[in-house]
Enzyme design. Structure first.
Site, short mmCIF file in Angstrom:
data_model
loop_
_atom_site.label_atom_id
_atom_site.label_comp_id
_atom_site.label_asym_id
_atom_site.label_seq_id
_atom_site.Cartn_x
_atom_site.Cartn_y
_atom_site.Cartn_z
CG HIS A 122 -1.93 0.95 1.38
ND1 HIS A 122 -1.70 2.26 1.72
CD2 HIS A 122 -3.27 0.84 1.22
CE1 HIS A 122 -2.85 2.92 1.77
NE2 HIS A 122 -3.83 2.08 1.47
CG ASP A 199 0.29 -2.28 6.20
OD1 ASP A 199 -0.69 -2.41 6.97
OD2 ASP A 199 0.22 -1.64 5.13
CD GLN A 202 -7.20 -4.68 4.13
OE1 GLN A 202 -8.21 -5.31 4.49
NE2 GLN A 202 -7.28 -3.41 3.76
CE LYS A 225 -7.47 -0.04 6.10
NZ LYS A 225 -8.15 0.25 4.84
CB CYS A 362 -3.67 3.24 -1.60
SG CYS A 362 -4.84 4.56 -1.32
#
Ligand SMILES: Cc1ncc(COP(=O)(O)O)c(C=O)c1O
Length: 405
Positions: A122, A199, A202, A225, A362
């Site tokens: 991202h 990261d 998700q 999220k 993104c």
């Protein structure tokens, strides 16, 4: 009916319904998740009857709010198998990565050092390192993907050298739904003396996290999220690393003593939390974690994997669809309808009450790698079920008719 049947779950989300009472076919959870009533209630209480500042108040309401705020930090710590002193509240994953780049990165990296990121990152795990490169002269390498869209860890192993001081990868791709083997990746990074930043935007809503088991050094995610509010996220950093990181933003709450000559700084997460913190958001995040934990991340993951795989099957039945990413996506399906721009598809689907994401997500370098400017993306949450997939497939069929393909 099971308390966790998709019908029951959908009923808990006011955002999943149209004004006429029909279900909204929301398939954009990878962008942001809808909020269950339990989270909405918790934030309303925090903003209403319980509201007061934290840490500074001498009155009872403030003391209670401080307890609630710090309990939220403990809730997050327990959720990710970490200690509360390692949990920094940020505005979101983006700010968490920028914080690491501007503190640990600025203090520890210099010209001659290298950072390894991957093709599927991202923008928030690319641009902060580029900004750091401008300031320090550090070099950035890009690890390629396997044919099915996972980060190629054999390639990473071959690329890594003692000059690499940081590996920064996504746990789960927001475009492809591919999952990184973090433990293996940590061994590879540590073998050359590099730190590993993950990261987890998700991953946090879908994978039971345990920082000790994963073996990484930094982990970031965003509450919105995870069925929680916007405006708050988490940076987890290994205690000994956090202790050595200089502050970033200066102001109230992050200090120990201030004189005009010299300021000394708070220890622990507070050193990185300048100003009045996100009180309401932290309470909302804790409520979201409580809600999700009660259902179970294994249930969430199984449910979303099943829906992604079902959608993939449906799309594969057509001969006018290109699919991206692995067959075992964890809940995110990217595709293209041949001859139709994803934006046109998204607009027509919206007329049918189906909300997908269309664009570069993104992740422009990943789009370039896939040879497209955009994809259509359907991503699932706990509130979705097969009727959403049916609605999507009907919408695709209608789009095909409109375009007379
Ligand atoms: C993989 C990934 N990383 C980072 C981000 C950025 O998250 P935020 O905008 O909440 O900071 C996102 C959000 O789309 C994401 O999916």
């Amino acid at each position: 009916m099971s308390p966790h049947s998709s019908e029951n779950l959908r009923a808990q989300f006011p955002g999943m319904w149209n004004l006429d009472g029909s279900p909204w076919r929301y398939l954009d959870t990878a962008a942001t998740a809808q909020k269950p009533q339990a989270v909405i209630n918790a934030t309303v209480r925090a903003m209403g009857v319980n509201y007061a500042t934290v840490h500074r108040g001498v009155y009872a309401r403030s003391a209670e709010m401080t307890l609630g705020f710090e309990a939220a930090r403990r809730r997050v710590a327990a959720f990710i198998g970490a200690h509360e002193d390692e949990v920094v509240f940020t505005r979101g994953a983006t700010e968490g990565i920028n914080l690491v780049a501007n503190t640990w990165g600025q203090a520890n990296l210099q010209a001659g050092d290298r950072i390894l990121i991957s093709t599927l990152e991202h923008h928030s795990n690319i641009v902060p390192w580029q900004l750091l490169r401008e300031r320090t002269g550090v070099a950035i390498d890009v690890c390629p993907l396997t044919a099915d869209g996972s980060i190629d860890l054999d390639a990473a192993q071959a690329m890594l050298t003692p000059a690499h001081k940081l590996v920064a990868f996504s746990h789960v791709s927001n475009v492809l739904g591919s999952v990184l083997h973090v433990e293996h990746c940590a061994r590879l990074a540590h073998a050359v003396g590099a730190k590993l930043l993950i990261d987890g935007c998700q991953a946090a809503p879908r994978i039971k996290l345990d920082m000790a088991a994963l073996g990484c050094d930094f982990y970031v995610f965003s509450a919105h999220k995870l069925y929680g509010p916007t405006g708050i996220g988490v940076l987890w950093a290994r205690a000994e690393i956090l202790a050595g990181m200089p502050p970033w933003h200066g102001g109230g709450a992050m200090i120990d003593t201030v004189t005009f000559e010299k300021t000394t700084f708070a220890s622990g997460p507070q050193r990185f939390e300048a100003g009045t913190p996100m009180i309401i958001e932290a309470i909302g995040l804790a409520a979201a974690i409580e809600w999700l934990d009660a259902i179970g991340l294994d249930v969430a993951q199984q449910h979303e994997r099943k829906l992604a795989s079902r959608l993939r099957e449906e799309l594969m039945r057509r001969n006018d669809v290109t699919l991206f990413g692995p067959a075992d996506s964890i809940g995110i399906t990217s595709f293209a309808l041949v001859g139709v721009h994803p934006h046109d598809l998204g607009t027509i689907l919206d007329e049918e009450g189906v909300a997908i994401r269309a664009g570069h997500h993104c992740a422009q370098p990943l789009m370039a790698h896939l040879g497209v400017s955009a994809t259509a993306r359907a991503s699932f949450g706990l509130y979705n079920d097969e009727t959403d997939i049916e609605a999507l497939m009907n919408g695709i069929e209608r789009t095909r008719r409109i375009f007379a393909l």
